[in-house]
Design an enzyme around this catalytic site. Structure first.
Site, PDB file in Angstrom:
ATOM      1  N   ASP A  90      58.834   5.614  74.843  1.00  0.00           N
ATOM      2  CA  ASP A  90      59.471   6.213  75.994  1.00  0.00           C
ATOM      3  C   ASP A  90      59.389   5.736  77.306  1.00  0.00           C
ATOM      4  O   ASP A  90      59.513   6.166  78.386  1.00  0.00           O
ATOM      5  CB  ASP A  90      59.319   7.668  75.761  1.00  0.00           C
ATOM      6  CG  ASP A  90      60.156   8.361  74.686  1.00  0.00           C
ATOM      7  OD1 ASP A  90      60.768   7.479  73.914  1.00  0.00           O
ATOM      8  OD2 ASP A  90      59.853   9.512  74.495  1.00  0.00           O
ATOM      9  N   ASP A 145      48.158   8.552  68.667  1.00  0.00           N
ATOM     10  CA  ASP A 145      48.367   8.351  70.174  1.00  0.00           C
ATOM     11  C   ASP A 145      47.854   6.915  70.567  1.00  0.00           C
ATOM     12  O   ASP A 145      46.948   6.526  70.006  1.00  0.00           O
ATOM     13  CB  ASP A 145      47.850   9.662  70.976  1.00  0.00           C
ATOM     14  CG  ASP A 145      48.357  10.838  70.674  1.00  0.00           C
ATOM     15  OD1 ASP A 145      49.422  10.845  70.290  1.00  0.00           O
ATOM     16  OD2 ASP A 145      47.743  11.857  71.190  1.00  0.00           O
ATOM     17  N   ASP A 147      45.669   5.830  72.625  1.00  0.00           N
ATOM     18  CA  ASP A 147      44.182   5.546  72.912  1.00  0.00           C
ATOM     19  C   ASP A 147      43.452   5.609  71.808  1.00  0.00           C
ATOM     20  O   ASP A 147      42.295   5.300  71.839  1.00  0.00           O
ATOM     21  CB  ASP A 147      43.577   6.546  73.873  1.00  0.00           C
ATOM     22  CG  ASP A 147      43.686   7.944  73.499  1.00  0.00           C
ATOM     23  OD1 ASP A 147      44.783   8.460  72.874  1.00  0.00           O
ATOM     24  OD2 ASP A 147      42.840   8.941  73.557  1.00  0.00           O
ATOM     25  N   ASP A 238      52.264  19.988  67.880  1.00  0.00           N
ATOM     26  CA  ASP A 238      51.469  19.666  66.836  1.00  0.00           C
ATOM     27  C   ASP A 238      50.885  21.006  66.345  1.00  0.00           C
ATOM     28  O   ASP A 238      50.748  21.642  65.037  1.00  0.00           O
ATOM     29  CB  ASP A 238      50.095  18.769  66.956  1.00  0.00           C
ATOM     30  CG  ASP A 238      49.462  19.268  68.512  1.00  0.00           C
ATOM     31  OD1 ASP A 238      49.904  20.275  69.145  1.00  0.00           O
ATOM     32  OD2 ASP A 238      48.683  18.205  68.869  1.00  0.00           O
TER      33      ASP A 238
END
Length: 503
Positions: A90, A145, A147, A238
């Protein structure tokens, strides 16, 4: 003693009592951990033909880490014909070009990988995951994610648990790429260790509910769909989906021995932004699901643990109230010569504060890796937790009054070791006026410390100093790292010359 003074004292001790109850819950978690740690999970059987897996990588303005992520996921050991990768991007900056180029490179190398870009951030991360789910081909869905750097055996060590048709999700433990970067990153790593080593293990192996952490886990696609899909009416999609899925009867598995390393924020304001989102989202989830949980036919143990889990952040406003009342209580009791009543604080404070120290000490001991060297961080961890009260209280209040805010991402810099180049990175969290309130609370407690020294009430000094240190540290570091002077220059520069402020 006047009615007003009695009201102050009654409120003060009530707050202490509630905080001590929540503090005692950490002892319960530690007890459950040691009682059930030997209940090691094992797959029902091993698949003869491995299930097809879709790995989703939700990304938003992650130019410093997106290549590392894509390369790490592409190198996961799994039959090439049995898994695909979706880069759900995005982004509104250079990340788009970087991600597209790396996706093309991996596709030419034979990896089944697609790049999906949305023109708007509807639903934020939850919206991106749901969008990708519509075109995903896997019966299992893994999420990472930006990282994270998953190990190559991540899938082979987790997918076989889905041979049990009741298993809906498998979560692995986070490790920390930049744990040794600073005192702040050390503290965050220890905070997360407590959650992943003690809490997750205790909850999962004792039959309580635990939650997917948004990344480094694998879902059964049918579980997501059965629970109602990814929803974005909370900031912790989540946690929300986890409770909905377990309420629907699905079983979760936690694998602490499988580790997926990631980055923790190196900047105080980024850490605050992350913690604000997690706290606000958990309260939103509590409002949404806790009444349903308490009305269900679940066991009392599951309901009690869900209550403590989802309401834990309510302790932060109480700690702000305690901060205000602590000096007032000290003055009132000293004024009336209630010296013996002054000692009533000790068991409450001991329960509320020492439980934190013992909880995190246990988590470091279980991990090993020269855990005794991290004992020195425990006072700092307690002070940091106190100093974050203003930030977290704001999140709780916003959630309770229904104040809507967007999904604020945590800036990732790719920092490891002692690299200090984060100061030059593009992604920065904007400074707010919040540190001024934190410093004001620190100054307020300083006056109480002077009073205690002057009157010889020395037993109260350790607690006053701990609170004072926490507020001063968080406030000062927020201001220094926010670099007010640079921010003012940034505001005065022409709009075309300014790097976009990122969520």
């Amino acid at each position: 003693m006047t009615r007003v003074e009695l009201l102050f004292l009654a409120t003060y001790f009530l707050v202490l009592l509630i905080l001590s109850v929540y503090g005692s819950h950490r002892y319960v978690m530690a007890f459950l951990y040691y009682k059930y740690k030997g209940n090691l999970p094992a797959p029902k059987r091993k698949f003869e033909v491995l299930p097809r897996v879709t790995i989703q990588l939700p990304v938003y303005n992650e130019m410093y880490v997106v290549e590392r992520l894509i390369d790490a996921v592409a190198s996961i050991r799994y039959p090439r014909e049995r898994f695909e990768i979706q880069v759900l991007d995005d982004s509104t900056d250079e990340t788009q070009g970087i991600a597209r180029a790396r996706v093309e490179q991996q596709r030419h190398a034979g990896v089944d990988i697609t790049y999906i870009h949305r023109d708007n951030r509807s639903g934020y991360k939850a919206g991106a995951l749901q969008e990708g789910l519509r075109v995903a081909s896997g019966e299992l869905i893994a999420v990472f994610d930006a990282d994270f750097v998953p190990s190559q055996d991540f899938l082979l060590r987790s997918v076989h648990f889905f041979s049990d048709d009741r298993v809906g999700m498998v979560q692995v433990r986070w490790e920390h790429l930049n744990r040794d970067y600073s005192h702040l990153t050390q503290a965050q790593a220890i905070f997360l260790d407590g959650h992943f080593v003690i809490e997750h293990t205790a909850r999962n192996r004792s039959g309580r509910f635990f939650n997917f952490n948004g990344t480094a886990g694998v879902w059964r696609r049918a579980t997501i769909e059965d629970a109602g899909g990814w929803q974005h009416d909370t900031l912790t999609e989540d946690l929300d989906l986890s409770y909905r899925a377990q309420l629907a009867g699905w079983r979760f598995v936690y694998l602490p021995e499988v580790v997926s390393p990631a980055e923790v924020p190196v900047e105080m304001n980024a850490f605050k932004s992350q913690q604000h989102r997690w706290a606000k989202g958990s309260v939103q989830t509590a409002r949404k699901l806790l009444p349903r949980i308490l009305r269900s036919d679940l066991s009392r143990e599951v309901k009690v643990e869900a209550f403590f889990h989802l309401t834990a952040n309510f302790t932060y406003p109480l700690m702000i109230l305690l901060t205000v009342l602590m000096p007032v209580s000290l003055v009132i009791r000293f004024k009336h010569g209630w010296y013996e009543v002054l000692l009533l604080d000790l068991p409450f404070f001991w329960t509320a504060t020492m439980s934190v120290a013992m909880f995190y000490l246990a988590s470091q001991r279980e991990i090993g890796m020269q855990w005794w060297k991290r004992i020195k961080y425990l006072p700092f961890i307690m002070a940091l937790g106190i100093g974050m009260c203003v930030n977290q209280s704001k999140a709780v209040i916003e959630a309770m009054v229904g104040y809507e805010t967007g999904f604020t991402r945590t800036p990732k810099t790719g920092m490891q070791g002692r690299d200090r180049s984060w100061l030059k990175k593009k992604y920065r969290t904007l400074l707010t006026a919040q540190p001024l309130l934190e410093l004001a609370l620190g100054a307020y407690l300083t006056s109480a410390i002077w009073f205690a020294l002057d009157k010889g009430v020395y037993f109260s000094l350790p607690f006053l100093l701990l609170f004072q240190w926490g507020f001063f540290y968080v406030g000062l570091v927020s201001l220094l790292q926010g670099r007010i002077g640079q921010l003012l220059r940034w505001v005065r520069r022409p709009a075309d010359d300014v790097a976009p402020a990122l969520e």
